[in-house]
Design a protein around this motif. Sequence first.
Motif, PDB file in Angstrom:
ATOM      1  N   SER A 125       0.827  -1.212   0.000  1.00  0.00           N
ATOM      2  CA  SER A 125       0.000   0.000   0.000  1.00  0.00           C
ATOM      3  C   SER A 125       0.860   1.260   0.000  1.00  0.00           C
TER       4      SER A 125
ATOM      5  N   GLU B 123      -5.373   2.282  -3.519  1.00  0.00           N
ATOM      6  CA  GLU B 123      -6.339   1.943  -4.566  1.00  0.00           C
ATOM      7  C   GLU B 123      -5.767   0.979  -5.603  1.00  0.00           C
TER       8      GLU B 123
ATOM      9  N   TYR C 295      -8.348  -6.396  -0.735  1.00  0.00           N
ATOM     10  CA  TYR C 295      -8.584  -5.679  -1.989  1.00  0.00           C
ATOM     11  C   TYR C 295      -7.498  -6.081  -2.980  1.00  0.00           C
TER      12      TYR C 295
ATOM     13  N   PRO D  49     -11.288  -1.000  -0.934  1.00  0.00           N
ATOM     14  CA  PRO D  49      -9.981  -0.789  -0.287  1.00  0.00           C
ATOM     15  C   PRO D  49      -9.975  -0.707   1.230  1.00  0.00           C
TER      16      PRO D  49
END
Length: 723
Positions: free
Chosen positions: A517, A523, A555, A615
Amino acid sequence: MAYSPWIGNFKVNGRWGNYGTVKLLLDETMSGTAPGRLQVSVEIAAQGSQPEEFEVELFSNLNRRDFVRTHEPLADSGGPTSYWMPYRMSFQGRSFDNLVFTLELPVQKCGAYRITARYRSAGSDTWWWHNDFSPWPGQPSQRDCAVVVSPGKAAQARLYEANALTVEALAGGSYENRSTLDDFLSTHDFDGFNPFQLTYINKELGFNTLWLMPVFPNTQWRWDRQKWDWATNDSPGSPYSSRDYWSINRWLADNAAPARALELFQTLFREAKDDDLDVFIDLAFNHAGRDVIYGAGAVDLGFCSMQEQEEWVRQHRPSWCTRGTAFVDGHSVPYYREAAHSDFECAVWAPADRLNEHIWDDANVDWFFGDYSALGPKPGRGTDYWGNPVTHWDPKGNAEDERDILYSDLASDSETERLWQYFGYILPYWIEKSGGKLAGIRADFAQGLPNQLWEYIVNRTRKARWDFIFLAEVLDPDVIQYRLNRVFDVLTTKDHHLYRMNAVRMTDLFHSLEAESTLFGGEALVMHNGTSHDEMGNDNKWAMMARYAVTASIYGCPMIFMGQPLGLADKLPFRDSWANMYKAWTDDIPEREAVGRMYLKINQAREATPELREPNRYFLCLVEGGFHEEIYSVARWRGEDGERDAVTLVFVNLDTSHGNAGTFRLPGAIRLSGEYQARNLVADDPNRTLWPAARNAQDIYDNGIYVVFTLPNEVQYLKLVRV
């Protein structure tokens, strides 16, 4: 180089735009207004100046994928059919003494785009670009911001990878016993042995995407290091060194006829569509086999005649190939920045710019896509192909270079432009041949192409199918992974090993996922998997199911290789032998069905639970503090635009031999109100409530969630249901 005034502090959706990346999801079939917008701002430092003294423009190809081309002269931008467009920015106010200009743009079409800004003094013809300036003295010049607009379905993909020659091969391990494309079908199976088919992937395991290892004919040549000569490459050889990008490997037909192979390939897509299963193919664009031919696509593009389509590219168009690297006094002479002039000059091994790594004996054409700053080996010392010490240094750049400079000329009718057009046509060609059903690719060694070429390929393909998905294999250092994230929808994780380790712990998973991340942004879609054609497995079927439960809770895109639910620990030696899975399919293993049912339940839970595909996440600690190292624990909930009370808590027992228990605290970031019950979405009865009585939100915050596992590798997806 300093100029006055200065333009910078470029921001897109509130984030720094200098070499930034914005990732958005879009469904183009949705009616009404576009769901995404870009808020862009830039500042001009011109002490004492007034805003009317400047014209400021955003310059971008956003939404212009239908007008994609390999290059567009600046003078041609701004027209109705132009690929690049200028947009006038408006004065917003001042930040200290800087002039702030802003613009909002709608996001309307999926694609890989870039944005930058420019200004000129009122009445002047000279534009100064954001990319002309450095953010701070001594730093590299500022660069474009990438905007990757991916199909919304990319976040829903659950991938099952299969080797069509291996997955249902009969016992014996020979060419005659190979599996073929008919083995995927329910209506065309020719050998009577049919434990595997498309319905197994979708109906029995719950995967919605089939990733096929390369289906093109592979090279028939391999360099024999012992004999120092060419040898045949038919045992069966690597499918990642293609001979022809425009036909289906005849070995994939039961009768070894190319026409039958294409027919079965097309039938597979029709049946997959009926089973709600998307199909990806695997492609290596960086390199090919020594005997790679022009193929039918080159005829369509006018690059050769029909009579010439079987000719070797290296012999008839050596300028499409990289010139071989030479070694002088222990240093590499960077011929990899040049095109070959003859068959003799073509690089013997690919990739020619990696020297002491990624050298494949059957990849004997290294495509020359032009000269660019990230072409070349990583900096530092290493060894060459023969183990001799080599210093890797190139003043024009290296594999970790982030300047994003394309040195090559893409003028009309240049050989580089023709090669770009050749590769830009491959995916639209196969979309058409599949009846519009080819849904995506996994790009092998994706960092072996410049980003500008990937941008062209992505947008050229999206003209043919807007929701086509691009998955990149990229396993090199962070800067290389980040660069590929600027054009691809999905990236592969580097930490495959974590998702097959018996000894993996919560802290390991936490640090890995947080590092992703931090590198890519929250995202970004990352594919998580423990097995693949390149990765060894784990013969503990239940442990691998539990590791998959972890990947399916995050995610991104969870993925397995074909042998994982069967307990295969071997990645299967697809290159050096006619591998088969006959024993795995035919051995009497009572627990196999139960393991398969758990994959199905996990996949059904992910399909039915939107928060698992979004997310927002929070890794849960025990009420007394710290992680429970043997229990993976994460909270997933919907964003502000989703359902307020859509919350699912995922707990996975990482212990492979014992049960476990713990009480976990929920953070205030998870918005609860009212009373709740809990249901385990992966239980035999997912509708059964688990608590003796409903609990109010404050009680949950104060006392936490108690979780008990009676079995090793147990999985709980706890849906909090508002009463």
